[in-house]
Every structure is written in C-alpha cells, then in structure tokens.
Design a protein around this motif. Structure first.
Motif, PDB file in Angstrom:
ATOM      1  N   PRO A   1       0.658  -1.189   0.028  1.00  0.00           N
ATOM      2  CA  PRO A   1       0.075   0.107  -0.177  1.00  0.00           C
ATOM      3  C   PRO A   1       0.915   1.194  -0.047  1.00  0.00           C
ATOM      4  O   PRO A   1       2.198   1.276   0.537  1.00  0.00           O
ATOM      5  N   GLN A   2       0.559   2.458  -0.497  1.00  0.00           N
ATOM      6  CA  GLN A   2       1.352   3.454  -0.624  1.00  0.00           C
ATOM      7  C   GLN A   2       1.175   4.291   0.540  1.00  0.00           C
ATOM      8  O   GLN A   2       2.111   5.168   0.755  1.00  0.00           O
ATOM      9  N   TYR A   3       0.380   3.834   1.640  1.00  0.00           N
ATOM     10  CA  TYR A   3       0.245   4.469   2.986  1.00  0.00           C
ATOM     11  C   TYR A   3       0.879   3.478   4.041  1.00  0.00           C
ATOM     12  O   TYR A   3       1.026   2.311   3.827  1.00  0.00           O
ATOM     13  N   GLN A   4       1.429   4.292   4.939  1.00  0.00           N
ATOM     14  CA  GLN A   4       1.929   3.564   6.408  1.00  0.00           C
ATOM     15  C   GLN A   4       0.620   3.049   6.875  1.00  0.00           C
ATOM     16  O   GLN A   4      -0.301   3.850   7.211  1.00  0.00           O
ATOM     17  N   LEU A   5       0.539   1.800   7.287  1.00  0.00           N
ATOM     18  CA  LEU A   5      -0.793   1.365   7.719  1.00  0.00           C
ATOM     19  C   LEU A   5      -0.545   1.266   9.426  1.00  0.00           C
ATOM     20  O   LEU A   5       0.603   1.120   9.973  1.00  0.00           O
TER      21      LEU A   5
ATOM     22  N   PHE B   1       2.781  -2.888   9.480  1.00  0.00           N
ATOM     23  CA  PHE B   1       1.797  -1.950  10.209  1.00  0.00           C
ATOM     24  C   PHE B   1       2.505  -1.839  11.546  1.00  0.00           C
ATOM     25  O   PHE B   1       3.091  -2.455  11.977  1.00  0.00           O
ATOM     26  N   ARG B   2       1.735  -0.646  12.158  1.00  0.00           N
ATOM     27  CA  ARG B   2       2.134  -0.448  13.646  1.00  0.00           C
ATOM     28  C   ARG B   2       0.799  -0.272  14.336  1.00  0.00           C
ATOM     29  O   ARG B   2      -0.211  -0.139  13.565  1.00  0.00           O
ATOM     30  N   VAL B   3       0.830  -0.523  15.389  1.00  0.00           N
ATOM     31  CA  VAL B   3      -0.357  -0.749  16.348  1.00  0.00           C
ATOM     32  C   VAL B   3      -0.354   0.500  17.075  1.00  0.00           C
ATOM     33  O   VAL B   3       0.715   0.991  17.775  1.00  0.00           O
ATOM     34  N   MET B   4      -1.505   0.972  17.214  1.00  0.00           N
ATOM     35  CA  MET B   4      -1.620   2.216  18.236  1.00  0.00           C
ATOM     36  C   MET B   4      -3.156   1.861  18.905  1.00  0.00           C
ATOM     37  O   MET B   4      -4.065   1.381  18.388  1.00  0.00           O
ATOM     38  N   THR B   5      -3.186   2.291  20.300  1.00  0.00           N
ATOM     39  CA  THR B   5      -4.517   1.920  20.959  1.00  0.00           C
ATOM     40  C   THR B   5      -4.808   3.218  21.810  1.00  0.00           C
ATOM     41  O   THR B   5      -3.826   4.170  21.948  1.00  0.00           O
ATOM     42  N   LYS B   6      -6.021   3.545  21.720  1.00  0.00           N
ATOM     43  CA  LYS B   6      -6.752   4.337  22.780  1.00  0.00           C
ATOM     44  C   LYS B   6      -7.706   3.789  23.420  1.00  0.00           C
ATOM     45  O   LYS B   6      -8.587   2.931  22.865  1.00  0.00           O
ATOM     46  N   GLU B   7      -8.276   4.330  24.738  1.00  0.00           N
ATOM     47  CA  GLU B   7      -9.417   4.179  25.444  1.00  0.00           C
ATOM     48  C   GLU B   7     -10.592   4.714  24.809  1.00  0.00           C
ATOM     49  O   GLU B   7     -10.611   6.105  24.968  1.00  0.00           O
ATOM     50  N   VAL B   8     -11.667   4.177  24.165  1.00  0.00           N
ATOM     51  CA  VAL B   8     -12.750   4.837  23.616  1.00  0.00           C
ATOM     52  C   VAL B   8     -14.052   4.128  24.222  1.00  0.00           C
ATOM     53  O   VAL B   8     -14.069   2.832  24.175  1.00  0.00           O
ATOM     54  N   ALA B   9     -14.851   4.934  24.731  1.00  0.00           N
ATOM     55  CA  ALA B   9     -15.971   4.187  25.363  1.00  0.00           C
ATOM     56  C   ALA B   9     -16.896   3.593  24.162  1.00  0.00           C
ATOM     57  O   ALA B   9     -17.130   4.239  23.266  1.00  0.00           O
ATOM     58  N   GLU B  10     -17.237   2.359  24.201  1.00  0.00           N
ATOM     59  CA  GLU B  10     -17.923   1.587  23.407  1.00  0.00           C
ATOM     60  C   GLU B  10     -19.490   1.564  23.673  1.00  0.00           C
ATOM     61  O   GLU B  10     -20.232   0.680  24.011  1.00  0.00           O
ATOM     62  N   THR B  11     -20.038   2.819  23.593  1.00  0.00           N
ATOM     63  CA  THR B  11     -21.218   3.226  23.848  1.00  0.00           C
ATOM     64  C   THR B  11     -22.046   3.643  22.437  1.00  0.00           C
ATOM     65  O   THR B  11     -21.171   3.979  21.654  1.00  0.00           O
ATOM     66  N   TYR B  12     -23.285   3.422  22.372  1.00  0.00           N
ATOM     67  CA  TYR B  12     -23.796   3.402  21.126  1.00  0.00           C
ATOM     68  C   TYR B  12     -25.303   4.195  21.440  1.00  0.00           C
ATOM     69  O   TYR B  12     -25.926   3.787  22.449  1.00  0.00           O
ATOM     70  N   PRO B  13     -25.835   4.936  20.387  1.00  0.00           N
ATOM     71  CA  PRO B  13     -27.232   5.308  20.600  1.00  0.00           C
ATOM     72  C   PRO B  13     -28.321   4.305  20.782  1.00  0.00           C
ATOM     73  O   PRO B  13     -28.141   3.159  20.096  1.00  0.00           O
ATOM     74  N   GLU B  14     -29.275   4.310  21.727  1.00  0.00           N
ATOM     75  CA  GLU B  14     -30.107   3.370  22.020  1.00  0.00           C
ATOM     76  C   GLU B  14     -30.988   2.926  20.678  1.00  0.00           C
ATOM     77  O   GLU B  14     -31.317   1.734  20.556  1.00  0.00           O
ATOM     78  N   HIS B  15     -31.384   3.990  19.807  1.00  0.00           N
ATOM     79  CA  HIS B  15     -32.084   3.673  18.566  1.00  0.00           C
ATOM     80  C   HIS B  15     -31.300   3.020  17.445  1.00  0.00           C
ATOM     81  O   HIS B  15     -31.995   2.641  16.740  1.00  0.00           O
ATOM     82  N   LEU B  16     -30.113   2.689  17.711  1.00  0.00           N
ATOM     83  CA  LEU B  16     -29.502   2.097  16.525  1.00  0.00           C
ATOM     84  C   LEU B  16     -29.748   0.724  16.424  1.00  0.00           C
ATOM     85  O   LEU B  16     -29.978  -0.038  17.212  1.00  0.00           O
ATOM     86  N   GLU B  17     -29.701   0.573  15.174  1.00  0.00           N
ATOM     87  CA  GLU B  17     -30.242  -1.083  14.706  1.00  0.00           C
ATOM     88  C   GLU B  17     -29.125  -1.737  15.213  1.00  0.00           C
ATOM     89  O   GLU B  17     -27.942  -1.474  14.964  1.00  0.00           O
ATOM     90  N   LEU B  18     -29.290  -2.969  15.639  1.00  0.00           N
ATOM     91  CA  LEU B  18     -28.169  -3.757  16.436  1.00  0.00           C
ATOM     92  C   LEU B  18     -27.240  -4.185  15.466  1.00  0.00           C
ATOM     93  O   LEU B  18     -25.985  -4.328  15.657  1.00  0.00           O
TER      94      LEU B  18
END
Length: 192
Positions: free
Chosen positions: A6-10, A30-47
């Motif tokens: 790929p032409q990009y660094q992954l 590729f290199r690995v990056m991590t961040k803590e992100v709350a795994e929340t989603y809107p209630e109305h979202l289709e599963l």
C-alpha cells in the motif's frame, strides 16, 4: 515478501492479538496504536449497525494523530443472539451464561471496520452466521476456566478449543468471527 505494498503507512488501531495476527497474515507491515474509547452507542441504533458505528467511533478518536501518509484500520466485533448483543463478559458467571445461551443454536457475528486517512473514510461490515451444537455444562465450565474468554464478545474465540468442539458450520468468513474480515480489507486496500 509482500504481494503488494500500500502507498500508505498502515496503522492498526487495536490491541487484539487476533486482529494483529490476521493483518500480518496478509503480509502487510503496520504499526499498532491504541486508545481507550467508550464502547457506547445510541439506543435507537439498529443492532446490526453497532459494530460499524463503534469501529467508526474508535477511528475518529485517532483523527487528530493521523499524518498525511498514514492509513488507519479500526474494527469492532459484536455477537448478536436474536435481538440481543452479547458483549465481553465481565465475570465467569456471565461468560457461562452467554455460552449457555448460544448452545445448540445459531447466532450472528458482525465485524465492523473503519478505514481512514486524512482525506477519505470507508466504513463497512461483514456478517457470519455461526451454528453451535448443544454444549454440555462441563464443556462450558472447562472452556471458561481454561481460556478465560473475558476479552471476547460472546465469551468465546472461534480459534480456541470451544470453536473446535462447538462450531458445526459457518455461513460466511471464519476470519470475520475472529475479528477482522481480511478478504474485504485486502480488496479495499487494493482499490485505495
């Protein structure tokens, strides 16, 4: 040796060893990056949309860190048992309960992916239907006690012992269940 470069660094935005293993399997650097992100989603979202929503949400958290020559890959996997999402179990009892629920029937595993650089973003998902044979209480106990599946949606890893003995058949990609639809990522990278 890579089939294509790929032409990009992954960047893989995941601490999952399974996702890292699968991306390595494509022969990509590729290199690995991590961040803590709350795994929340809107209630109305289709599963069926939750995995894609969370993959995009996680990816957007990295936007300020992206450089011009980088391409980020972010994923999220959900296990759908009828009209209920089975998240990562918080304890042994919850893991046993989830596997008992999945025993003897089929469920869907959906992996959502967000691929993004500074000028383009693609969000997609892949679904695999997994058929489990009926499991004995002792089999579930052994798996939970031996493999501690607390970092896995639905309380199981298909590439582990439970996958060997429980999965009767799949409709879709094995790798989607493992956490990364590598066949689709490969296609998107080729066209990027």
């Amino acid at each position: 040796m890579n089939f294509f470069r790929p032409q990009y660094q992954l960047i893989l935005a995941s601490k999952s060893p399974r996702r890292q293993e699968l991306l390595k399997g494509l022969g990509l650097e590729f290199r690995v990056m991590t961040k803590e992100v709350a795994e929340t989603y809107p209630e109305h979202l289709e599963l069926k949309e939750v995995a894609s929503f969370l993959a995009e949400k996680k990816a957007e958290a990295f936007r300020p860190d992206l450089m011009e020559n980088e391409l980020l890959i972010c994923a999220d996997t959900t296990v759908l048992d009828g009209q209920k999402i089975l998240n990562k179990p918080e304890n042994k009892e919850e893991a046993i309960h989830m596997l008992t629920q999945l025993s003897g029937k089929s469920h869907e595993v959906i992996t959502g992916v967000c691929m993004m650089n500074l000028t383009k973003k693609v969000v997609f998902s892949d679904t695999t239907k997994v058929h489990f044979r009926p499991l004995e209480v002792e089999e579930i106990d052994f798996y939970v006690n031996t493999f501690s599946p607390y970092d896995k949606a639905g309380a199981y890893g298909i590439q582990e012992w439970i996958g060997y003995i429980a999965v009767e058949r799949l409709e879709g990609s094995f790798y989607t269940v493992m956490g990364l639809p590598v066949h689709l990522i490969y296609e998107k990278l080729k066209r990027w």
